[in-house]
Design a protein around this motif. Structure first.
Motif, mmCIF file in Angstrom:
data_model
loop_
_atom_site.group_PDB
_atom_site.id
_atom_site.type_symbol
_atom_site.label_atom_id
_atom_site.label_comp_id
_atom_site.label_asym_id
_atom_site.label_seq_id
_atom_site.Cartn_x
_atom_site.Cartn_y
_atom_site.Cartn_z
ATOM 1 N N VAL A 177 0.866 -1.185 0.000
ATOM 2 C CA VAL A 177 0.000 0.000 0.000
ATOM 3 C C VAL A 177 0.898 1.230 0.000
ATOM 4 O O VAL A 177 1.990 1.198 0.558
ATOM 5 C CB VAL A 177 -0.952 -0.017 1.224
ATOM 6 C CG1 VAL A 177 -0.205 -0.002 2.551
ATOM 7 C CG2 VAL A 177 -1.962 1.123 1.169
ATOM 8 N N THR A 204 5.735 -1.041 2.878
ATOM 9 C CA THR A 204 4.463 -0.823 3.592
ATOM 10 C C THR A 204 3.429 -1.800 3.039
ATOM 11 O O THR A 204 3.186 -1.843 1.834
ATOM 12 C CB THR A 204 3.974 0.618 3.396
ATOM 13 O OG1 THR A 204 4.087 0.967 2.017
ATOM 14 C CG2 THR A 204 4.817 1.593 4.211
ATOM 15 N N ALA A 206 -0.511 -3.617 3.628
ATOM 16 C CA ALA A 206 -1.814 -3.723 4.293
ATOM 17 C C ALA A 206 -2.039 -5.204 4.579
ATOM 18 O O ALA A 206 -2.241 -5.996 3.665
ATOM 19 C CB ALA A 206 -2.916 -3.159 3.404
ATOM 20 N N SER A 241 -2.491 -1.182 7.973
ATOM 21 C CA SER A 241 -1.364 -0.885 7.095
ATOM 22 C C SER A 241 -0.138 -0.729 7.990
ATOM 23 O O SER A 241 -0.181 0.013 8.971
ATOM 24 C CB SER A 241 -1.614 0.404 6.307
ATOM 25 O OG SER A 241 -2.788 0.299 5.517
#
Ligand code: MF3
Ligand code: CO
Length: 255
Positions: A177, A204, A206, A241
């Motif tokens: 994400v 990053t 989710a 996230s």
């Protein structure tokens, strides 16, 4: 922007923006949760989240997304509905198990998170389903450290869910994400530990365990969005996230 094997690595400046998007999203989810009361409609929860996102100067990530364009700010899925339920006139009742998923955009970066909640006192199965799915999210967040692989993420969720006798959904995945709601890597729920892409600081993802009490198969309703368990059994979904850093995993979607 740095990229590792198709996976974007966010700078600290970008992570700060993503934390703000995540904070807005957490507040939107909290507003939706407060609206989930017996007698309220699923559209009421959508309106509460939409108002929060607007008030905080952010934009909804889901509205208009995909094909056909997603028609609301949140996804709200009741009982056998797993994900992508569309808000509307349906009234929430005592005993329902409600899942809410939301995305918010701040300065072009997306925060994506979800929760499930029992309305009133949950029965035994519902309580175990909620506890297990949230424990799977906690377990996978703990794996978000440099050197681990995406297969370790999947295995961590599987361990928790299968020990409880439930099933992770196979057709939907956790996902990178950032500037886009869905980036590389995809993290299927079924992967061997020690396989897949290596986690590096700045990634990053989710993380979103989706769990069905019965068999793992799903089906999409005629509205082309709502995903239900094929056997009609109850479902739960929790999502944060999360960023990989040099130190501890950084949860981006906290209030
Ligand atoms: N949060 C969901 C995901 O992680 C996306 C919802 S689909 C949408 O994949 F159309 F509602 F945006
Ligand atoms: Co997501």
């Amino acid at each position: 922007m740095a990229v590792s094997r198709g996976i974007t690595l966010k700078s600290n400046r970008e992570l700060a923006i993503m934390r703000e998007a995540g904070r807005v999203n957490a507040l939107a989810l909290a507003a939706a949760k407060a609206a989930i009361q017996p007698g309220a409609t699923t559209a009421d929860a959508d309106a509460a989240a939409a108002e929060t996102i607007k008030k905080l100067g952010a934009k909804p990530a889901f509205l208009g997304y995909g094909t056909p364009p997603y028609p609301a700010v949140i996804c709200i899925s009741v009982n056998e509905e797993l994900v992508h339920g569309i808000p509307g006139k349906r009234r929430i009742r005592e005993g329902d198990l409600v899942s809410v998923d939301c995305g918010s955009v701040v300065d072009g970066y997306v925060g994506d998170s979800a929760f499930s909640v029992a309305v009133g006192e949950p029965d035994d199965l519902t309580r175990r389903l909620l506890e297990t799915t949230e424990a799977a999210l906690d377990a996978v967040i703990a794996e978000m450290v440099p050197g681990k692989k995406t297969g370790d993420l999947a295995a961590a969720m599987q361990r928790v869910v299968e020990a409880a006798g439930f099933h992770l959904v196979r057709n939907y995945t956790s996902h990178g994400v950032g500037r886009a709601m869905h980036e590389e890597p995809q993290v299927p729920n079924y992967m061997k530990p020690g396989t897949g892409a290596v986690l590096r600081p700045g990634m990053t993802i989710a993380l979103e365990p989706m769990v069905i009490a019965g068999t793992p198969d799903t089906r999409v309703l005629a509205d082309q969005w709502t995903v239900v368990s094929a056997d009609g059994s109850r479902t739960a979904h929790f999502e944060h996230s999360v960023a990989v850093t040099d130190a501890e995993p950084l949860i981006l979607t906290l209030p």
